[in-house]
Structures are given as C-alpha cells and as structure tokens.
Design an enzyme around this catalytic site. Sequence first.
Site, PDB file in Angstrom:
ATOM      1  CG  HIS A  98      -0.388   0.539   2.464  1.00  0.00           C
ATOM      2  ND1 HIS A  98      -0.399   1.889   2.771  1.00  0.00           N
ATOM      3  CD2 HIS A  98       0.206  -0.070   3.521  1.00  0.00           C
ATOM      4  CE1 HIS A  98       0.157   2.075   3.959  1.00  0.00           C
ATOM      5  NE2 HIS A  98       0.531   0.904   4.425  1.00  0.00           N
ATOM      6  CB  CYS A  99       1.346   4.226  -1.597  1.00  0.00           C
ATOM      7  SG  CYS A  99       0.197   4.112  -2.993  1.00  0.00           S
ATOM      8  CG  MET A 100      -1.996   9.040   1.188  1.00  0.00           C
ATOM      9  SD  MET A 100      -1.881   8.704   2.971  1.00  0.00           S
ATOM     10  CE  MET A 100      -0.244   9.350   3.333  1.00  0.00           C
TER      11      MET A 100
END
Length: 212
Positions: free
Chosen positions: A134-136
């Site tokens: 995941h990222c933002m």
Amino acid sequence: MNFHPELSKISQVTNNIFLSGVFPMEQDPTVIKKLNIKYILACLDRQYVSDAHNAVLIDNPECTILYLPYDDDVSQNLWCKNKNTINLVKYTRTMEEYNCLYKQFQMYQNKPMIEIGYHFINNAVESGNNILIHCMAGISRSVSTLTYYLMKKYNIPYSQAIKYVKDRRSIVNPNDSFKLQLQGYQSKKENFIESDGKKVTDFFKYGQSRLK
C-alpha cells in the site's frame, strides 16, 4: 469532490497479494487480521501512517511492516539505493526474532529500494503468507512496486503487468516517471540500475536536452 469507492477498499490481486491505500486501515485496523495478512509493504514514509499501523500492530502483533519511503513525484527514482532510509518493524518477542529481523534489515543496505520491495513480496508469497502492498491511496507508488514484482517474477512486459493489476483495481495509475522507469526496466532487465532511473527523473526535471 468525489471519493472513489476503491479508495476505501483493499483489492485482492493474487491469492496472497493485496493492494490498497491507507484508508481501509484507518477505517478498520482489524481488517488486516481478518484477511490473514502477515506482511505489509508500505511504499511511503512511516510518519504518514504511524497511527494506522500502530493500531494494526496492536491487533495483529505478528505482522511485519517494511517501509520504502517513496514520494509520489516524477523526481522519485524507484531504483535509488537504501542508505539507512527504510524501516522494518515488528513486535519481537524473543532475541532470536530480533536477530532475524536485524539480519534482514542489514541485508537490505545499499540495495535498490524497488529490489528490496521485490524481495519482501517474494518472501511473503513463497512462504505462503498474505501481504498487503500500500501507499497513501493505492494508485501510484504501491502499484509501481507491485508491477515491478510481476514483471520480474513472471518475465512479462509492463503493459501486461499493469493491465493485470488494473483489472483488479481500476484506479491504479503510476505517475509518468514511474511508468518510464518500469518500461526502461522492461528493455534492460537487470542491467537497469540507479543511474538509468536518474536519467528518467532528470528528463522530467530538466527536459530532454539535458539528457543528451
């Protein structure tokens, strides 16, 4: 402003690989345990997700989290080397667990960050464990890292890898620099190194004339 429903969703990409932004964990930290996720690859700086991840670790203390502090910016080189910039986090209960984690952390020194991501994903999958990348928002940074994994693991071109991911999470869209870097890897394979990534980021920073 419209909020796309996939932003609050964890998308399953393969049997063991999941993809998302941070929002699902903020909404429900127990979702990681519910999905039996044992590894989290966070493609952003730890400071931006510390609250969400602390809640996850309290509920799921066996989870291991690796942070690749990527910026979602055309100046970000995916192949930049780790110079004590990554973080590896786990609640260790024994000295043996701590030593194992520390050995892994040391092994990642001076390695390209995207290669570290590949190794972390591959270890999780090969051991039969579930991993969340995941990222933002689950649109660019995490998608680029996952796309690289698929390209390298299955020896497929960028177009095929990104389509595979997009078919399972429609909002994916790596920034233009990440796309060119991954396409550069497609052409040069393991000969694509940090300096090649820099040529791409310089293109966006200075323009084509500076690359000649």
